[in-house]
Design a protein around this motif. Sequence first.
Motif, PDB file in Angstrom:
ATOM      1  N   GLY A   1       0.834  -1.199   0.000  1.00  0.00           N
ATOM      2  CA  GLY A   1       0.000   0.000   0.000  1.00  0.00           C
ATOM      3  C   GLY A   1       0.859   1.235   0.000  1.00  0.00           C
ATOM      4  N   VAL A   2       0.557   2.184   0.898  1.00  0.00           N
ATOM      5  CA  VAL A   2       1.234   3.478   0.921  1.00  0.00           C
ATOM      6  C   VAL A   2       1.925   3.645   2.258  1.00  0.00           C
ATOM      7  CG1 VAL A   2       0.892   5.967   0.836  1.00  0.00           C
ATOM      8  CG2 VAL A   2      -0.426   4.495  -0.681  1.00  0.00           C
TER       9      VAL A   2
ATOM     10  N   LEU B   1       4.562   1.153  -8.838  1.00  0.00           N
ATOM     11  CA  LEU B   1       5.356   1.441  -7.649  1.00  0.00           C
ATOM     12  C   LEU B   1       5.807   2.888  -7.730  1.00  0.00           C
ATOM     13  CD1 LEU B   1       6.893   0.611  -5.066  1.00  0.00           C
ATOM     14  CD2 LEU B   1       8.793  -0.097  -6.550  1.00  0.00           C
ATOM     15  N   VAL B   2       5.541   3.632  -6.639  1.00  0.00           N
ATOM     16  CA  VAL B   2       5.900   5.050  -6.589  1.00  0.00           C
ATOM     17  C   VAL B   2       6.897   5.247  -5.451  1.00  0.00           C
ATOM     18  CG1 VAL B   2       5.061   7.413  -6.332  1.00  0.00           C
ATOM     19  CG2 VAL B   2       3.610   5.681  -7.450  1.00  0.00           C
ATOM     20  N   LEU B   3       8.064   5.747  -5.791  1.00  0.00           N
ATOM     21  CA  LEU B   3       9.100   6.051  -4.806  1.00  0.00           C
ATOM     22  C   LEU B   3       9.403   7.538  -4.902  1.00  0.00           C
ATOM     23  CD1 LEU B   3      11.545   3.066  -5.556  1.00  0.00           C
ATOM     24  CD2 LEU B   3       9.728   3.157  -3.828  1.00  0.00           C
TER      25      LEU B   3
ATOM     26  N   SER C   1      -5.974   4.068  -5.034  1.00  0.00           N
ATOM     27  CA  SER C   1      -5.657   3.325  -6.258  1.00  0.00           C
ATOM     28  C   SER C   1      -4.991   2.003  -5.890  1.00  0.00           C
ATOM     29  CB  SER C   1      -4.737   4.164  -7.156  1.00  0.00           C
ATOM     30  OG  SER C   1      -3.444   4.259  -6.575  1.00  0.00           O
ATOM     31  N   ASP C   2      -4.465   1.310  -6.917  1.00  0.00           N
ATOM     32  CA  ASP C   2      -3.765   0.042  -6.689  1.00  0.00           C
ATOM     33  C   ASP C   2      -2.268   0.237  -6.538  1.00  0.00           C
ATOM     34  OD1 ASP C   2      -6.073  -1.461  -6.843  1.00  0.00           O
ATOM     35  OD2 ASP C   2      -5.946  -1.671  -9.032  1.00  0.00           O
ATOM     36  N   ALA C   3      -1.830   1.469  -6.290  1.00  0.00           N
ATOM     37  CA  ALA C   3      -0.400   1.746  -6.256  1.00  0.00           C
ATOM     38  C   ALA C   3       0.224   1.300  -4.940  1.00  0.00           C
ATOM     39  CB  ALA C   3      -0.146   3.236  -6.475  1.00  0.00           C
ATOM     40  N   THR C   4       1.516   1.003  -5.034  1.00  0.00           N
ATOM     41  CA  THR C   4       2.364   0.840  -3.854  1.00  0.00           C
ATOM     42  C   THR C   4       3.291   2.044  -3.842  1.00  0.00           C
ATOM     43  OG1 THR C   4       2.300  -1.567  -3.983  1.00  0.00           O
ATOM     44  CG2 THR C   4       4.112  -0.581  -2.740  1.00  0.00           C
TER      45      THR C   4
END
Length: 661
Positions: free
Chosen positions: A472-473, A550-552, A579-582
Amino acid sequence: MELESVPGVGAKTAERLRELDDPEAALERGDVATIARAPGISEGRAARIARGAIRARHGDDGDFLATDRARELYQDALSLVQERAVTDYAEKRLETLYPSASRSRIEEVRSFTARALDREPNPDVLAALEDVEPLASPEDVRVRDRCLATTDAETFAAAQEAFPELSVELVEDARGLAELARSYATVTALDEAFAGVDVEGDVRVEPDAFDDPVAVVPERALAFFARNRDRIRAAARVHEAAGLDAPLDTAAIDRHLSRLADDGTVADDEELDRLSTAVDDLDAAVSVAESVANDHLRAAIEERDVTIEGADLLSLVERGAGVADLLDRELADEYADAVDAARDHLIDALGLTDHAARARTAFPDEPTFPVEADDRVVSKLREELTAARDRRSARLKRELAAELADLREPAADLVDAALELDVELAVARFARAFDCTTATFGGNGFTVEGGRSPLLDVPFEDVEPVDYAVDGVAVLSGVNSGGKTSMLDLVGLVVVLAQMGLPVPADRVELERFEALHYQAKSQGTLDAGAFESTLREFGSLVRGDDCRLVLVDELESITEPGASALIIAGILEALHESDATAVFVSHLAAEIRDACAFDVQVDGIEATGLVDGALRVDRSPVKGKLARSTPELIVEKLATESGERDTDDSFYAALLEKFD
């Protein structure tokens, strides 16, 4: 696969690729070595074409690396593997590996990786690989002593295309052939109508020449193998050292290659060497033979007292006779001996056998002084020796070319296999150098256990292993120089390598198959209004996506004022949460962001356990749900403890420390 459907292949490139035997199959395989054999296509260009073909085959849009920092991380990952390649080819070939969202592409490379990890980087193999290069086609082959002849314009055009190494001449009749035969050592007539024509010189009628190009131009095959001899031999050594099955008899091809000179001629043939030496040394041998005869005759004259009666002298004068007549009368035997000595020297010096009779006639029986060879005979002898040399050379070339021609494709396979082995060994050496394992795809987010980054500026064996997992986040907090950015780099590197299909530097990795990697690096200072707006637009597009990405993000708060940054980051996290982002956001404003978020955001911390001799002691594995203490807090705590005032209400340091609670 249509050639021009491959990204980066236009009409001109497609035309070059069509000169390969099966360009579609080469593109289907992503075969860089074969693609690079097309005229005008370098290995680097071939790698880009192969990568485009691979993406087209797997339906890969190539958008996995969504930011500049993500692309930089890929280049770092690729370089780590390329540095372990021996050949330039392997370096270029490795460029066909890229992080992909395509399941089929990832599995394809993982199968390759599994084979590669079974390879043993034997030092003997690596040493042999240093001399292996892709085979090259010589472009400077030109045969000037032979030509092709025809009366037909279509045959003329076809011959020019089929045999660019030879001159092709248009003739009208047998007289034209005869004229060519005076200019070329061998003339090959391509028209069956010339069969039975009697023409002086080496004229051959071969209407089936197009069916046997090796016999017509053996130099083509010989030049190819001469140019690539060292590469083929090196590839054979690679196969032997690695215990690979070779596609040909390496001992046999080595024997054939040993018969080749560097210029593509046949070497180590005694008769050819003898004839070549005879042609080269003919003038010198004739000159020495003349000296031998004259020295012999001069010595004979000096030893003789020749007496001529007055009547004889008068008779010689009346007849207009000269020295030759005197020699014939008084020194005939000595002259014959001198000429025999010259003839014997010429024959022995040139090692003549079949042409000995012709060589003897170079010195006439009629007495002369000084003795001189007959230039016409010497010229004829030179022609005969040259023709004999050229005939033997041509026959040897045809024989050796016939043996080598069928080995061209197996030799190419031999070299290609050695080059591909280098690609596999580069992956194997990378995996061994960084204690890599194969990642597992599954679940949500990512889990890294015992991960060590090879990108740090310290010896790899000194890198502290870390564990981290996010589903998740999350916001990652921690002290300065505690390893937050290095953690993002490690996560990004692991994901890039895993989605390239390569092993990863960790004890265990599990991750979902992400569709894109967005890595926002730390900004260098506060952005102006325009740049700030541009950055927000990027995140606006990002949060509207519905793919599992994937967001870094590293210290986004540096783009503007801290108070506003916390609110902006909180808003971005809320959108990503839906959203479905990590996502992992590194920030020094973790507390403020948590307070501003409309959901219970996960805050993790890289915890410093204290200061030792002015240096931080840090547990570099993030602690889940832990807001890490800052460096200033640790310094204040140290000062309060050292002064013994921590429990005193009016203590300055104690009061400062309470501010952090």
